[in-house]
Structure formats: C-alpha cells, structure tokens
Design a protein around this motif. Structure first.
Motif, mmCIF file in Angstrom:
data_model
loop_
_atom_site.group_PDB
_atom_site.id
_atom_site.type_symbol
_atom_site.label_atom_id
_atom_site.label_comp_id
_atom_site.label_asym_id
_atom_site.label_seq_id
_atom_site.Cartn_x
_atom_site.Cartn_y
_atom_site.Cartn_z
ATOM 1 N N VAL A 194 0.692 -1.202 0.159
ATOM 2 C CA VAL A 194 -0.106 -0.095 -0.100
ATOM 3 C C VAL A 194 0.952 1.209 -0.016
ATOM 4 O O VAL A 194 0.305 2.324 -0.081
ATOM 5 C CB VAL A 194 -1.002 -0.024 1.287
ATOM 6 C CG1 VAL A 194 -2.071 -1.164 0.925
ATOM 7 C CG2 VAL A 194 -0.151 -0.021 2.580
ATOM 8 N N ASN A 195 2.037 1.097 0.177
ATOM 9 C CA ASN A 195 3.021 2.248 -0.128
ATOM 10 C C ASN A 195 4.381 1.866 -0.682
ATOM 11 O O ASN A 195 4.825 0.543 -0.530
ATOM 12 C CB ASN A 195 3.033 3.208 0.912
ATOM 13 C CG ASN A 195 3.840 2.589 2.102
ATOM 14 O OD1 ASN A 195 4.700 1.662 2.120
ATOM 15 N ND2 ASN A 195 3.984 3.442 3.494
ATOM 16 N N ASP A 196 5.007 2.715 -1.205
ATOM 17 C CA ASP A 196 6.182 2.241 -2.005
ATOM 18 C C ASP A 196 7.414 1.610 -1.034
ATOM 19 O O ASP A 196 8.261 0.883 -1.331
ATOM 20 C CB ASP A 196 6.852 3.449 -2.852
ATOM 21 C CG ASP A 196 6.096 3.492 -4.134
ATOM 22 O OD1 ASP A 196 5.200 2.745 -4.619
ATOM 23 O OD2 ASP A 196 6.295 4.870 -4.632
ATOM 24 N N VAL A 197 7.412 2.411 0.259
ATOM 25 C CA VAL A 197 8.702 2.025 1.099
ATOM 26 C C VAL A 197 8.263 0.569 1.612
ATOM 27 O O VAL A 197 9.167 -0.344 1.724
ATOM 28 C CB VAL A 197 8.945 2.977 2.236
ATOM 29 C CG1 VAL A 197 9.250 4.176 1.886
ATOM 30 C CG2 VAL A 197 7.592 3.329 3.042
ATOM 31 N N GLY B 55 3.490 -0.857 -5.980
ATOM 32 C CA GLY B 55 3.453 0.236 -4.674
ATOM 33 C C GLY B 55 2.570 1.182 -4.881
ATOM 34 O O GLY B 55 1.468 1.112 -5.927
ATOM 35 N N PHE B 56 2.621 2.459 -4.243
ATOM 36 C CA PHE B 56 1.883 3.643 -4.558
ATOM 37 C C PHE B 56 2.665 4.612 -3.724
ATOM 38 O O PHE B 56 3.053 4.652 -2.776
ATOM 39 C CB PHE B 56 0.535 3.321 -3.593
ATOM 40 C CG PHE B 56 -0.785 4.257 -3.905
ATOM 41 C CD1 PHE B 56 -0.555 5.522 -3.883
ATOM 42 C CD2 PHE B 56 -1.720 3.763 -4.268
ATOM 43 C CE1 PHE B 56 -1.613 6.487 -4.061
ATOM 44 C CE2 PHE B 56 -2.808 4.530 -4.749
ATOM 45 C CZ PHE B 56 -2.886 6.031 -4.362
ATOM 46 N N GLU B 57 2.612 5.950 -4.553
ATOM 47 C CA GLU B 57 3.028 7.071 -4.373
ATOM 48 C C GLU B 57 4.192 7.472 -5.262
ATOM 49 O O GLU B 57 4.303 8.705 -5.508
ATOM 50 C CB GLU B 57 3.704 7.062 -2.869
ATOM 51 C CG GLU B 57 2.684 7.264 -1.751
ATOM 52 C CD GLU B 57 3.255 6.829 -0.241
ATOM 53 O OE1 GLU B 57 4.189 6.829 -0.413
ATOM 54 O OE2 GLU B 57 2.101 6.410 0.473
ATOM 55 N N ASP B 58 4.987 6.642 -5.836
ATOM 56 C CA ASP B 58 6.335 6.932 -6.710
ATOM 57 C C ASP B 58 7.284 7.794 -5.983
ATOM 58 O O ASP B 58 7.776 9.072 -6.597
ATOM 59 C CB ASP B 58 5.698 7.633 -7.915
ATOM 60 C CG ASP B 58 6.643 7.598 -9.314
ATOM 61 O OD1 ASP B 58 7.376 6.581 -8.982
ATOM 62 O OD2 ASP B 58 6.714 8.453 -9.971
ATOM 63 N N ILE B 59 7.745 7.325 -4.790
ATOM 64 C CA ILE B 59 8.867 8.020 -4.069
ATOM 65 C C ILE B 59 10.135 8.067 -4.750
ATOM 66 O O ILE B 59 10.341 7.182 -5.864
ATOM 67 C CB ILE B 59 9.087 7.566 -2.920
ATOM 68 C CG1 ILE B 59 9.535 6.062 -2.897
ATOM 69 C CG2 ILE B 59 7.896 7.736 -1.802
ATOM 70 C CD1 ILE B 59 9.773 5.450 -1.718
ATOM 71 N N ALA B 60 10.926 9.116 -4.478
ATOM 72 C CA ALA B 60 12.184 9.332 -5.480
ATOM 73 C C ALA B 60 13.342 8.143 -5.371
ATOM 74 O O ALA B 60 14.075 7.793 -6.291
ATOM 75 C CB ALA B 60 12.967 10.704 -4.985
ATOM 76 N N THR B 61 13.044 7.393 -4.207
ATOM 77 C CA THR B 61 13.875 6.370 -4.071
ATOM 78 C C THR B 61 13.667 5.290 -4.990
ATOM 79 O O THR B 61 14.766 4.312 -5.349
ATOM 80 C CB THR B 61 13.597 5.617 -2.401
ATOM 81 O OG1 THR B 61 13.582 6.580 -1.413
ATOM 82 C CG2 THR B 61 14.378 4.546 -2.225
ATOM 83 N N LEU B 62 12.645 5.062 -5.834
ATOM 84 C CA LEU B 62 12.183 4.213 -6.728
ATOM 85 C C LEU B 62 13.389 4.320 -8.024
ATOM 86 O O LEU B 62 13.420 3.398 -8.619
ATOM 87 C CB LEU B 62 10.902 4.192 -7.354
ATOM 88 C CG LEU B 62 9.744 3.941 -6.052
ATOM 89 C CD1 LEU B 62 8.249 3.906 -6.775
ATOM 90 C CD2 LEU B 62 10.208 2.747 -5.371
ATOM 91 N N ARG B 63 13.944 5.325 -8.040
ATOM 92 C CA ARG B 63 14.939 5.653 -9.347
ATOM 93 C C ARG B 63 16.095 4.619 -9.119
ATOM 94 O O ARG B 63 16.721 4.169 -10.059
ATOM 95 C CB ARG B 63 15.431 7.270 -9.009
ATOM 96 C CG ARG B 63 14.425 8.201 -9.459
ATOM 97 C CD ARG B 63 14.876 9.430 -9.240
ATOM 98 N NE ARG B 63 14.087 10.420 -9.261
ATOM 99 C CZ ARG B 63 14.157 11.759 -8.646
ATOM 100 N NH1 ARG B 63 15.187 12.098 -8.243
ATOM 101 N NH2 ARG B 63 13.107 12.672 -8.720
ATOM 102 N N ASP B 64 16.275 4.121 -7.796
ATOM 103 C CA ASP B 64 17.438 3.195 -7.685
ATOM 104 C C ASP B 64 16.937 1.711 -7.406
ATOM 105 O O ASP B 64 17.663 1.029 -7.184
ATOM 106 C CB ASP B 64 18.226 3.861 -6.428
ATOM 107 C CG ASP B 64 18.763 5.041 -6.628
ATOM 108 O OD1 ASP B 64 19.132 5.502 -7.570
ATOM 109 O OD2 ASP B 64 18.697 5.950 -5.577
#
Length: 348
Positions: A255-258, A282-291
C-alpha cells in the motif's frame, strides 16, 4: 475566556491528576502517559481552549513566521518530498518551517498541535493519513479550530475529515485503477501488504484495490491481506510472512512504496526474483524508486507539488468560509515489476 483555563481545570475535567495532565500536555523525559489517556487529556484541553502559555498567548496579538509541518515519519521519502515542497513555498514567503514527526501516534500528534498553538505558528500543515478513531478526529479538529481562531492558517494533506482546507489524495480511486490495470495485464491471484488498521490511508488503498479486483471479477481472499507497520521494515516482515505461508499468488500490492522496497528485499533474501517469481506494485512513486531494480509499478502522486500547494492552501484559510477541498488524483505508472503475462495483450 479560553486563555483563563488552568491546568487544574483540565485535570479535573479529564478525571486525572495534575501531574498526569501536565505530562500528557507537555511531555516528560522518561515518564510517559498511555496513548488512550493522553488522547483524553488533550481532547479535554482542546475542548476547554486551554493553552499552556496562557499569559503569553493573551498578550500576543499576532502570529510568528513559523510554519509547522507535522508528518508521521520524517525518514519516509513520502514525508521528505512533501517537506521539500513546503519549504520551497515557505522560502518564497519569508517563512521558516519546523518539522515534527508523530510516529503514527495520535496522542503525539495532538501534543505537537498544542505546541504550535502555544507558539502561535502562522501556518500548520498536517501531512499524512488520518486516524480511524472518531475521538481523535474530534480532538484534532478542535485544536485546529483553536489555531485558526488565534489567527493561524491550517491545511491537511490526506483525507477530508477535519473541516479545514485539504488536499484530498485519490487513494481509493488510484488503488482501484491499479488493480484493474494489473488484472488487464493478466494477473489473477493477489495479496496485499497493508498498514495498520488505524491509518485511514492504508484502509482506503486496500478498499480501492479490492474494489478494482472485484470489478475485474477477481476475489481478494482475507488471508492474503497482511497488516504490518507502514514502513520499509513493515513491508519486509509482511512479505516474509506471506512467503512462509506459501499462498501461491502471482502479484502483490504494497500500500506504499517503502513497504514495496522492503518486500523486494525479503524476496531477494529468499532467492526470489521480481517479476520472474512474483510481480510487485506500490503506491506514491517516491524518489527512492529511481534506484530500485526492477523499476516498480506504482501510483504516482505529485509529492513535492503537494507540499507547495498545501502551504498555499493553508494561507488561503478563511474561518468564515467553507473549507476548500482540492482533489489530488493518482496516475498509474506501469513498470518492469509487473510485465504483461504471456498471452495477455496489455493496454498502454
């Protein structure tokens, strides 16, 4: 008048000792008050209009240049991105941002709000999920009303439950469309890594995802919903539990990206690969997903822009007008973690 209310009156109305009331409102190193009791004291204080620094509040007519931003966890990239947007907007207005974290504790959130009321912050922004507790909601709304009555400005990011200007994130709709997209990609057996039931955001995303599956003719078994902390470690633990059960699913929604990042780590440690062995979203598209490898399918919401908008919305706060509710829709972004299954013609 509200400024004349004493701590003794709050303690008496709440049915607690003076020392307990003081600890609940001010905190005390090494001595804490239980969440239920603290919430009761804070609710009574808000209802009575109590302010710890009553004399200073009575003398001060204006507000400070402080913007108080309250988030659940400052280490969460979701909160950090919103904070960067709030800070950028505040800098343009010559304001200073202070950030406080609640650790998903409603009593701690109320204490932070009381502190900002005492400090006469010019604006207060609540970013993150509301709590599924009517008493907490009522107590929070009362403190926010006191802040606006004292000349402050208020806005929330999340759910429209507090009667103030709100950026209403499309959690239900975004999760619903994600589920329908995954079904169109050929996935049929799902599990969900959910957060605690007290967090409305988690419950909304779970409800939306379940509805999207139902509209696609797919049932989500109750045993395939695993609740854990709304963190990276929570996702790790939930995925480990799911793998131990051996449920035979082909796709998992965190339910969230982390949580999804933690789930990836658990899969990797047990020798599983995404998406070869299990698809993940996941959900949100946080910047961490770039890695993250493979790139994660998610629902994108404009986190930094939300922070900027939240401060603008707060400064538009007018106690005499109806609250402004501005919807923030999510965008489903399909990436390599959920490829179309063989024989499925994916729609772009």
């Amino acid at each position: 008048m509200a400024g004349q209310v004493t701590l003794t009156q709050v303690a008496r109305a709440a049915g607690v000792s003076l020392a307990t009331a003081s600890r609940a409102l001010n905190g005390s190193p090494g001595r804490t008050v239980g969440p239920a009791l603290a919430t009761r004291v804070l609710a009574v204080a808000a209802a009575l209009g109590y302010s710890v620094n009553a004399n200073a509040q009575a003398m001060a007519r204006g507000t400070t240049t402080t913007v108080g931003l309250i988030v659940h966890d400052i280490a969460d990239p979701y909160a950090a991105a919103i904070a960067s947007g709030v800070m950028a907007a505040a800098a343009e207005r010559g304001l200073i941002v202070t950030v406080a974290a609640t650790l998903s504790d409603p009593a701690l959130e109320l204490r932070h709000l009381q502190a900002l009321l005492r400090q006469r912050a010019t604006a207060v922004i609540l970013a993150g999920s509301r709590f599924a507790d009517p008493e907490v909601t009522t107590a929070t709304a009362r403190v926010l009303a006191a802040i606006t009555a004292a000349g402050g400005h208020v806005a929330t990011i999340g759910q429209d439950r507090l009667g103030v200007n709100t950026l209403a994130v499309g959690n239900v709709d975004g999760a619903r469309r994600l589920a329908q997209t995954l079904a169109a990609l050929g996935y049929r057996r799902f599990a969900v890594l959910a957060g605690p039931e007290q967090l409305v955001t988690s419950e909304d995303r779970l409800a939306g995802f379940r509805d999207g599956l139902a509209r696609s003719g797919i049932e989500l078994p109750a045993e395939n919903i695993i609740a854990a902390q709304y963190t990276r470690d929570g996702g790790y633990v939930a995925m480990t539990e799911l793998l131990d059960r051996g449920p035979g699913v082909d796709a998992v929604f965190a339910v969230n990206d982390v949580m999804a990042v933690g789930a990836m780590a658990a899969l990797r440690e047990q020798g599983h690969r995404v998406p070869r062995d299990l698809a993940l979203a996941g959900f949100e598209d946080i910047a961490t997903l770039r890695d993250v490898e493979p790139p994660l399918t998610t629902v994108r919401i404009p986190l930094v822009e939300m922070g900027r908008q939240a401060l603008d919305l707060a400064m538009q706060c007018d106690p005499s007008a109806d609250p402004v509710v501005r919807p923030v829709p999510g965008e489903v972004v399909v990436r390599a973690s959920t490829p179309a299954r063989p024989g499925t013609h994916a729609r772009s």
